[in-house]
Design a protein around this motif. Sequence first.
Motif, short mmCIF file in Angstrom:
data_model
loop_
_atom_site.label_atom_id
_atom_site.label_comp_id
_atom_site.label_asym_id
_atom_site.label_seq_id
_atom_site.Cartn_x
_atom_site.Cartn_y
_atom_site.Cartn_z
N LEU A 86 0.94 -1.24 -0.14
CA LEU A 86 -0.01 0.00 -0.04
C LEU A 86 0.89 1.25 -0.08
O LEU A 86 0.66 2.36 -0.62
N LYS A 87 2.00 1.22 0.72
CA LYS A 87 2.89 2.30 0.72
C LYS A 87 3.62 2.43 -0.64
O LYS A 87 3.64 3.63 -1.18
N GLN A 88 3.81 1.59 -1.44
CA GLN A 88 4.45 1.80 -2.63
C GLN A 88 3.42 2.35 -3.60
O GLN A 88 3.76 3.19 -4.30
N TYR A 89 2.09 1.84 -3.50
CA TYR A 89 1.01 2.28 -4.41
C TYR A 89 0.80 3.83 -4.01
O TYR A 89 0.90 4.43 -5.06
N ILE A 90 0.59 4.02 -2.95
CA ILE A 90 0.43 5.56 -2.54
C ILE A 90 1.60 6.51 -3.05
O ILE A 90 1.03 7.45 -3.43
N GLN A 91 2.59 5.97 -2.36
CA GLN A 91 3.81 6.79 -2.76
C GLN A 91 4.11 7.03 -4.29
O GLN A 91 4.69 8.02 -4.84
N TYR A 92 4.08 5.88 -5.02
CA TYR A 92 4.02 5.92 -6.77
C TYR A 92 3.27 6.90 -7.31
O TYR A 92 3.37 7.48 -8.06
N ALA A 93 1.71 6.36 -6.87
CA ALA A 93 0.64 7.14 -7.62
C ALA A 93 0.48 8.57 -7.09
O ALA A 93 0.07 9.53 -7.76
N TYR A 94 0.75 8.73 -5.61
CA TYR A 94 0.12 10.11 -5.21
C TYR A 94 1.23 10.99 -4.67
O TYR A 94 1.21 12.10 -4.16
N GLY A 95 2.39 10.16 -4.30
CA GLY A 95 3.33 11.00 -3.71
C GLY A 95 3.62 10.69 -2.18
O GLY A 95 2.69 10.23 -1.52
N GLN A 96 4.74 11.25 -1.66
CA GLN A 96 5.06 11.14 -0.06
C GLN A 96 3.91 11.92 0.75
O GLN A 96 3.62 11.49 1.69
N TYR A 97 3.44 12.94 0.04
CA TYR A 97 2.50 13.66 1.00
C TYR A 97 1.31 12.82 1.25
O TYR A 97 0.64 13.04 2.41
N LYS A 98 0.80 12.26 0.23
CA LYS A 98 -0.42 11.38 0.59
C LYS A 98 -0.19 10.18 1.24
O LYS A 98 -1.06 9.83 2.03
N TRP A 99 0.93 9.59 1.40
CA TRP A 99 1.27 8.54 2.32
C TRP A 99 1.20 9.16 3.80
O TRP A 99 0.92 8.27 4.46
N GLU A 100 1.71 10.52 4.09
CA GLU A 100 1.63 10.93 5.26
C GLU A 100 0.49 11.31 5.99
O GLU A 100 -0.20 10.98 6.92
N GLU A 101 -0.52 11.77 4.77
CA GLU A 101 -1.96 11.83 4.87
C GLU A 101 -2.47 10.47 5.42
O GLU A 101 -3.35 10.45 6.24
N PHE A 102 -2.10 9.38 4.69
CA PHE A 102 -2.80 8.23 5.09
C PHE A 102 -2.42 7.85 6.31
O PHE A 102 -3.12 7.16 7.32
#
Length: 157
Positions: A86-102
Amino acid sequence: MIDPITAIGIATTAFQYLKRGMEIGKDLSDMGSQLSSWSGAIADLDFIANRAVNPPWYKSLSGSAQSEAVEIFAAKSKAESMRAELKQYIQYAYGQYKWEEFLSIEAKVRKQRRDHEYRKQEIKDKIISGTLLILLTTTALGLAGFLIWFSWSNRAI
């Protein structure tokens, strides 16, 4: 309280929805219910694992700790691989900011569950422990009283 198999099943279902949503380009904010469901199931799994380390005393009498530990280990391993993917998907598709939001959404869900659902479970455990303790104490005192009465009534005159 749910068991580890149910928790990982809920997490897997939510994970599949999240994955499909990201593959078709949905925004994370549009998948809030799946994020919440996944985070809640993972939080439940963590709570179950923590309870398995220090189970209530009456749970340790059942002897099913080994099978529960294996279920928890398998579920936690699967959850860790889901989190990494999930981290890879989110970081790849949306960037680090979205992972931190998650991560912030996940933290909110964990806090909410800890404040409400887990607290209720802890209260239930305390009530069960107290009731069983009172029952055992009453039984022991009753048995001791009966033995004293029986020995006094049958002594040689």
